[in-house]
Write a protein that holds these residues in place. Structure first.
Motif, PDB file in Angstrom:
ATOM      1  N   PRO A  99     -22.753 -92.301 -54.372  1.00  0.00           N
ATOM      2  CA  PRO A  99     -22.516 -93.943 -54.461  1.00  0.00           C
ATOM      3  C   PRO A  99     -22.845 -93.784 -53.017  1.00  0.00           C
ATOM      4  N   LEU A 100     -23.479 -95.153 -52.860  1.00  0.00           N
ATOM      5  CA  LEU A 100     -24.187 -95.537 -51.771  1.00  0.00           C
ATOM      6  C   LEU A 100     -22.874 -96.036 -50.767  1.00  0.00           C
ATOM      7  N   GLN A 101     -23.199 -96.463 -49.815  1.00  0.00           N
ATOM      8  CA  GLN A 101     -22.172 -97.541 -48.501  1.00  0.00           C
ATOM      9  C   GLN A 101     -23.047 -98.142 -48.095  1.00  0.00           C
ATOM     10  N   GLU A 102     -22.993 -99.052 -47.556  1.00  0.00           N
ATOM     11  CA  GLU A 102     -23.165-100.060 -46.948  1.00  0.00           C
ATOM     12  C   GLU A 102     -22.544-100.897 -45.759  1.00  0.00           C
ATOM     13  N   ASN A 103     -23.300-100.928 -45.243  1.00  0.00           N
ATOM     14  CA  ASN A 103     -22.441-100.871 -43.189  1.00  0.00           C
ATOM     15  C   ASN A 103     -20.821-102.089 -43.172  1.00  0.00           C
ATOM     16  N   SER A 153     -20.101 -78.199 -49.665  1.00  0.00           N
ATOM     17  CA  SER A 153     -19.505 -79.760 -50.708  1.00  0.00           C
ATOM     18  C   SER A 153     -18.837 -80.481 -49.340  1.00  0.00           C
ATOM     19  N   LEU A 154     -17.633 -79.529 -49.189  1.00  0.00           N
ATOM     20  CA  LEU A 154     -16.990 -80.817 -48.230  1.00  0.00           C
ATOM     21  C   LEU A 154     -16.289 -81.179 -47.049  1.00  0.00           C
ATOM     22  N   ILE A 155     -17.556 -80.334 -46.386  1.00  0.00           N
ATOM     23  CA  ILE A 155     -17.837 -80.193 -44.768  1.00  0.00           C
ATOM     24  C   ILE A 155     -19.331 -81.072 -44.535  1.00  0.00           C
ATOM     25  N   LEU A 156     -20.224 -80.957 -45.078  1.00  0.00           N
ATOM     26  CA  LEU A 156     -21.746 -81.208 -44.922  1.00  0.00           C
ATOM     27  C   LEU A 156     -21.250 -82.815 -45.231  1.00  0.00           C
ATOM     28  N   LYS A 157     -22.132 -83.605 -44.666  1.00  0.00           N
ATOM     29  CA  LYS A 157     -22.558 -84.877 -44.465  1.00  0.00           C
ATOM     30  C   LYS A 157     -22.986 -85.233 -45.762  1.00  0.00           C
ATOM     31  N   PRO A 158     -23.088 -86.048 -45.984  1.00  0.00           N
ATOM     32  CA  PRO A 158     -23.979 -86.379 -47.456  1.00  0.00           C
ATOM     33  C   PRO A 158     -25.092 -86.672 -47.397  1.00  0.00           C
ATOM     34  N   GLY A 159     -26.166 -86.969 -47.063  1.00  0.00           N
ATOM     35  CA  GLY A 159     -27.053 -86.296 -47.057  1.00  0.00           C
ATOM     36  C   GLY A 159     -27.133 -84.994 -47.558  1.00  0.00           C
ATOM     37  N   GLY A 202     -18.893-100.844 -45.210  1.00  0.00           N
ATOM     38  CA  GLY A 202     -17.815-100.130 -45.649  1.00  0.00           C
ATOM     39  C   GLY A 202     -17.562-100.419 -47.475  1.00  0.00           C
ATOM     40  N   ILE A 203     -18.254-101.304 -47.929  1.00  0.00           N
ATOM     41  CA  ILE A 203     -18.340-101.689 -49.508  1.00  0.00           C
ATOM     42  C   ILE A 203     -19.296-101.045 -49.730  1.00  0.00           C
ATOM     43  N   GLU A 204     -18.256 -99.853 -51.145  1.00  0.00           N
ATOM     44  CA  GLU A 204     -19.205 -99.551 -51.495  1.00  0.00           C
ATOM     45  C   GLU A 204     -19.772 -99.489 -52.953  1.00  0.00           C
ATOM     46  N   ILE A 205     -21.036 -99.236 -53.079  1.00  0.00           N
ATOM     47  CA  ILE A 205     -22.599-100.033 -53.697  1.00  0.00           C
ATOM     48  C   ILE A 205     -22.584 -98.536 -54.918  1.00  0.00           C
ATOM     49  N   SER A 206     -22.272 -98.595 -55.964  1.00  0.00           N
ATOM     50  CA  SER A 206     -23.864 -97.234 -56.766  1.00  0.00           C
ATOM     51  C   SER A 206     -25.332 -97.143 -56.559  1.00  0.00           C
ATOM     52  N   GLN A 207     -25.482 -96.135 -56.789  1.00  0.00           N
ATOM     53  CA  GLN A 207     -26.949 -96.481 -56.909  1.00  0.00           C
ATOM     54  C   GLN A 207     -27.502 -97.580 -58.145  1.00  0.00           C
ATOM     55  N   ALA A 208     -27.046 -97.352 -58.946  1.00  0.00           N
ATOM     56  CA  ALA A 208     -27.166 -98.588 -60.220  1.00  0.00           C
ATOM     57  C   ALA A 208     -27.732 -99.454 -59.856  1.00  0.00           C
ATOM     58  N   GLU A 209     -27.236-100.664 -58.860  1.00  0.00           N
ATOM     59  CA  GLU A 209     -27.001-101.996 -58.233  1.00  0.00           C
ATOM     60  C   GLU A 209     -28.160-101.761 -57.510  1.00  0.00           C
TER      61      GLU A 209
END
Length: 150
Positions: free
Chosen positions: A137-141, A78-84, A143-150
């Motif tokens: 949470p998703l992240q735009e290029n 959970s700490l080392i894997l890439k988010p996807g 660097g501003i974090e957005i939630s998946q609900a948006e």
């Protein structure tokens, strides 16, 4: 002027949150197993080599070791894997654990109340793991974090 002070509430990184939930699952495993040793019939069954109708041999103990090592492995992953991949590994492994909890409820054996409690707490932790991994949470290029609900 009197400025109103509020307690600081930092957002916890999803990787840390998932790792903490796996730590909690691991503690639940340990506590349930330790308490099981205090059931009156268990020490005699362990000595006889048959616990709850299951023969305690190398295969059984190895399978148990594999199952019990999953939370420890997931703490690290959970700490080392890439988010996807992290997201899907957490969802799948927790879902399979929930299935295992459901299946073990139908084992024809006397289940003590403490064990039902621990299984219920474990199931809640696994549902939280699935929830937080699903809502990662998703992240735009930029660097501003957005939630998946948006």
């Amino acid at each position: 002027m009197n400025a109103k002070k509020t307690l600081q509430n930092e957002k916890v990184n999803v990787k840390i949150l998932l790792s903490a939930l796996w730590i909690a699952v691991m503690f639940i495993y340990v506590y349930a197993d330790i308490k099981t040793l205090f059931q009156p019939e268990i020490p005699e069954q362990i000595i006889s080599g048959i616990v709850g109708g299951m023969k305690i041999n190398q295969s059984f103990l190895f399978a148990a070791a594999l199952l019990m090592s999953i939370p420890a492995i997931m703490i690290v992953l959970s700490l080392i894997l890439k988010p996807g991949i992290n997201r899907w590994v957490n969802i799948i492994v927790s879902f399979l654990h929930i299935i295992l909890i459901i299946v073990t409820r139908f084992v024809p054996a006397k289940i003590w109340y403490y064990y039902i409690y621990y299984q219920s707490v474990e199931a809640i932790f696994h549902m939280l793991i699935i929830w937080y991994a699903w809502k990662w949470p998703l992240q735009e290029n930029n660097g501003i974090e957005i939630s998946q609900a948006e």
